[in-house]
Scaffold this motif. Structure first.
Motif, short mmCIF file in Angstrom:
data_model
loop_
_atom_site.label_atom_id
_atom_site.label_comp_id
_atom_site.label_asym_id
_atom_site.label_seq_id
_atom_site.Cartn_x
_atom_site.Cartn_y
_atom_site.Cartn_z
N ARG A 88 0.83 -1.21 0.00
CA ARG A 88 0.00 0.00 0.00
C ARG A 88 0.86 1.26 0.00
NH1 ARG A 88 -3.05 -1.98 4.07
NH2 ARG A 88 -4.51 -3.32 3.01
N SER A 89 1.87 1.24 0.83
CA SER A 89 2.71 2.44 0.97
C SER A 89 3.48 2.71 -0.34
CB SER A 89 3.64 2.25 2.16
OG SER A 89 4.83 2.90 1.98
N SER A 90 3.99 1.66 -0.96
CA SER A 90 4.72 1.83 -2.22
C SER A 90 3.82 2.37 -3.32
CB SER A 90 5.32 0.47 -2.63
OG SER A 90 6.10 0.59 -3.77
N SER A 100 -1.56 5.44 -9.90
CA SER A 100 -0.92 4.33 -9.17
C SER A 100 -0.70 3.18 -10.15
CB SER A 100 -1.76 3.90 -7.97
OG SER A 100 -2.93 3.31 -8.41
N VAL A 101 0.57 2.79 -10.27
CA VAL A 101 0.95 1.88 -11.35
C VAL A 101 1.56 0.59 -10.80
CG1 VAL A 101 2.22 1.72 -13.54
CG2 VAL A 101 1.62 3.98 -12.61
N LEU A 102 1.07 -0.52 -11.32
CA LEU A 102 1.72 -1.80 -11.06
C LEU A 102 2.70 -2.01 -12.21
CD1 LEU A 102 2.02 -4.62 -9.71
CD2 LEU A 102 0.13 -5.40 -11.17
N VAL A 103 4.00 -2.11 -11.89
CA VAL A 103 5.01 -2.32 -12.94
C VAL A 103 5.49 -3.76 -12.87
CG1 VAL A 103 7.23 -1.58 -13.89
CG2 VAL A 103 5.75 0.10 -12.79
N LYS A 119 8.14 7.13 -9.75
CA LYS A 119 8.24 7.45 -8.32
C LYS A 119 8.72 8.88 -8.14
CE LYS A 119 7.50 5.81 -4.29
NZ LYS A 119 6.24 5.14 -3.95
N ARG A 120 9.73 9.25 -8.93
CA ARG A 120 10.30 10.61 -8.83
C ARG A 120 9.25 11.70 -9.01
NH1 ARG A 120 15.03 8.77 -11.42
NH2 ARG A 120 14.17 9.23 -13.46
N ARG A 121 8.29 11.44 -9.90
CA ARG A 121 7.31 12.51 -10.13
C ARG A 121 6.08 12.39 -9.23
NH1 ARG A 121 4.40 11.31 -16.01
NH2 ARG A 121 2.95 9.86 -15.07
N GLY A 122 6.12 11.46 -8.28
CA GLY A 122 5.08 11.40 -7.26
C GLY A 122 3.97 10.39 -7.49
N ASP A 123 4.15 9.55 -8.52
CA ASP A 123 3.14 8.52 -8.74
C ASP A 123 3.33 7.38 -7.74
OD1 ASP A 123 1.95 9.78 -10.96
OD2 ASP A 123 3.54 9.03 -12.27
N GLY A 124 2.28 6.61 -7.53
CA GLY A 124 2.40 5.40 -6.72
C GLY A 124 2.92 4.28 -7.60
N VAL A 125 3.90 3.54 -7.11
CA VAL A 125 4.50 2.47 -7.94
C VAL A 125 4.67 1.21 -7.10
CG1 VAL A 125 6.41 1.81 -9.44
CG2 VAL A 125 5.88 4.23 -9.14
#
Ligand SMILES: O=C(O)[C@H]1O[C@H](OP(=O)(O)OP(=O)(O)OC[C@H]2O[C@@H](n3ccc(=O)[nH]c3=O)[C@H](O)[C@@H]2O)[C@H](O)[C@@H](O)[C@@H]1O
Length: 438
Positions: A88-90, A100-103, A119-125
Motif C-alpha cells: 500500500r505504501s509503495s 498508481s501503477v503496477l510495474v 516514483k520521482r514525479r510522485g506517482d504510486g508504484v
C-alpha cells in the motif's frame, strides 16, 4: 505411504466375510477388523487434513506451477498485514493527479528505469518481478536495491501467479499497469522456446485476465517489440506495415501479444497500448545484449563476433537510449484513456494503440564497436560472422511519427552520447573487478 498401505490392506478384505478362512475365533477376528477400520478412519482423517492444510496455507506457495522453462524460479513469499502495508505504501500516490501503477518486470532494465521515473514525479508504484536467472540475477537484485532506496517495493512473484495478482488488486486499486515482464532476447528462443510461451503468452493472458476482472479496470501499457516487423523490408518501419512474418519465436510471441491485446480490448473494454521498443540500451542494461557483452569482452581482450549479411552486407540497428524510452512509456501512461469495462463486462469501446519507440537513425553494428573502442580506449578483436538464421534481422529503422503526434515522443540521445553514459556506468558498477559481468 502408510495411508497407501492402509488402502491396499482394505482392498484385500473380502466383501463376503463368510468366505474368510478362520484360524482363530471369529470374535477375535471381528475385533481386529474393527480396530483396522478405526485405524483406517483415523489415518484417512489425518491424510485429508494434511491435504486441506496444504491447499489452505499460503495462496502463493501452491499457486506457482512447477515450470521447467525457468531454470530458477523461487517460490514467492507474500501475504500478511506487514506485506500488505508495504504494498500500500509503495503504491500510494504522492502528487496531485498522480496515478498508481503496477510495474511488472520492475527489476528488469526498462522496468527499473520506468519505476524510478514514476516514483520521482510522485506517482504510486508497486513493482513485481520473478528474478529468474535468464541473466545474472545479482544485477536484478542491485536494481531492486536501487528502487527500494527510492521507495519502490518490488514484490517477488511471477505474472502467471493469478492468486498473487488478484491479491495485489485487492490491496491497491491500480489505475494503470505497466506490463514489462517478458522473456526477452531474440536468439535464446531457439534454446528455450517454452520460456517465451510461459512469459510472453501465458503470462500476458494472466495479467489481462486479472485486469479485466479488476474493479475499476486499469489501463494497460505493455512492451511489444520492433522484432514484430520480422522480414518486412519497407523502411522506415511504420505501425501500418505488415507484421505477419516474424523471424524468431520471440517475435512471434510479441506479435501474438498484440493480437491478444486486441481480443481483450474488444471483449472486455480494456484500454491497451503496445510499445514496439527498438534495441533499447543504456546504464543498468541487459548483459545478453550485444553492446553490453561487447563491452565486457573488449575489456577482457576476448574476440567479439560481429554479424554481417550476405556479400559483407551491413547489419544495423535503430539503437534507442533508455531515457528516451522512459519518456515514451510515461507519455503512454499519461495519454492512456480509462478502460470502459467493469466486473469483467465491456461497457463501451476502449482505446487500443500500438506505437514504435525508436531512435529513427540506424547505426551499423561495426560502428557500435568503433564507438565502444574509443570510449574504452581498447582495440576490439573483431571476428566477422555470417548473420545467423536464428531470428536476427538485417536492420531495423523506426518511423516514429505516430508516437510523435500522439505522445509528443522525441528521442534526443544519439548512440555516441548514450554509449558514453553506459560505459561510465559499466566501469563504476563493475569497478575493480569486484563484481564480474558474467
Ligand atoms: O528491438 C527489439 O525489439 C529487440 O532488441 C534487442 O534485440 P537485438 O536488436 O537483436 O539486440 P542485440 O541482441 O543486442 O543485437 C544488436 C545487434 O548486434 C548484432 N549482434 C548480436 C550478437 C552478436 O554476437 N553479434 C552481433 O553482431 C545483432 O545482429 C544486432 O544487429 C533485444 O535483445 C530484444 O529483446 C528486443 O526486443
Amino acid at each position: 505411504m502408510s495411508q497407501l498401505k492402509q488402502i491396499s490392506h482394505l482392498d484385500n478384505i473380502p466383501s463376503t466375510p463368510g468366505k474368510f478362512k478362520m484360524e482363530k475365533s471369529p470374535y477375535t477376528h471381528r475385533l481386529r477388523w474393527h480396530s483396522s477400520l478405526a485405524k483406517l478412519t483415523f489415518w484417512s482423517f489425518i491424510f485429508l487434513g494434511l491435504i486441506l492444510i496444504f491447499f489452505l496455507r499460503s495462496p502463493s506457495s501452491s499457486s506457482i506451477p512447477s515450470d521447467p522453462s525457468r531454470r530458477s524460479l523461487r517460490t514467492s513469499n507474500w501475504g500478511g498485514p506487514a506485506w500488505e502495508k508495504r504494498v500500500r505504501s509503495s503504491a500510494r500516490v504522492r502528487s496531485r493527479n498522480g496515478i498508481s501503477v503496477l510495474v511488472t518486470g520492475a527489476a528488469g532494465f526498462v522496468g527499473t528505469h520506468v519505476s524510478a521515473a514514476l516514483k520521482r514525479r510522485g506517482d504510486g508504484v508497486l513493482g513485481l518481478d520473478n528474478f529468474n536467472d535468464y541473466y545474472d540475477p545479482s544485477l536484478k537484485r542491485a536494481r531492486q536495491a536501487l528502487l527500494e532506496r527510492t521507495g519502490v517495493f518490488v514484490v517477488e512473484g511471477d505474472i502467471n501467479d493469478s492468486a498473487l495478482l488478484r491479491k495485489l488488486f485487492e490491496v491497491v486499486a491500480f489505475t494503470h499497469v505497466m506490463h514489462l515482464a517478458a522473456q526477452a532476447g531474440v536468439r535464446y528462443a531457439m534454446e528455450n522456446p517454452s520460456s517465451y510461451v510461459h512469459s510472453n503468452i501465458a503470462g500476458l493472458v494472466n495479467v489481462l485476465e486479472v485486469c479485466k476482472s479488476a474493479n475499476p479496470q486499469p489501463a494497460i501499457v505493455w512492451a511489444s517489440s520492433s522484432s514484430v516487423y520480422g522480414l518486412n523490408t519497407k523502411v522506415p518501419f511504420s505501425e501500418k506495415d505488415r507484421t505477419d512474418q516474424p523471424a524468431s519465436l520471440y517475435a512471434a510471441t510479441k506479435k501474438a501479444g498484440e493480437e491478444i491485446a486486441h481480443t481483450y480490448n474488444h471483449i472486455y473494454g480494456l484500454s491497451l497500448t503496445g510499445l514496439r521498443f527498438f534495441t533499447v540500451y543504456g546504464p543498468w542494461g541487459r548483459p545478453d545484449m550485444a553492446y553490453f557483452f561487447f563491452t565486457r569482452d573488449i575489456l577482457k581482450g576476448k574476440s567479439i563476433p560481429i554479424f554481417e549479411a550476405a556479400n559483407h552486407g551491413t547489419v544495423a540497428r535503430d539503437f534507442t537510449y533508455i531515457d528516451d524510452i522512459v519518456k515514451g512509456c510515461l507519455a503512454s501512461l499519461d495519454t492512456a484513456e480509462k478502460s470502459t469495462g467493469s466486473g469483467g463486462k465491456k461497457k463501451g469501446a476502449a482505446q487500443l494503440r500500438v506505437f514504435n519507440l525508436g531512435n529513427t537513425s540506424p547505426v551499423p553494428v561495426t560502428d557500435l564497436v568503433s564507438i565502444l573502442e574509443r570510449l574504452l580506449k581498447v582495440k576490439a578483436k573483431r571476428t566477422m560472422l555470417k548473420l545467423p538464421r536464428n531470428g536476427d534481422v538485417q536492420f531495423t529503422h523506426a518511423n516514429i511519427s505516430s508516437a510523435q503526434r500522439e505522445l509528443g515522443y522525441k528521442p534526443t540521445t544519439d548512440l555516441q552520447t548514450g554509449l558514453k553514459k553506459f560505459v561510465r556506468w559499466y566501469l563504476s558498477y563493475y569497478a575493480g573487478g569486484k563484481k564480474s559481468a558474467a
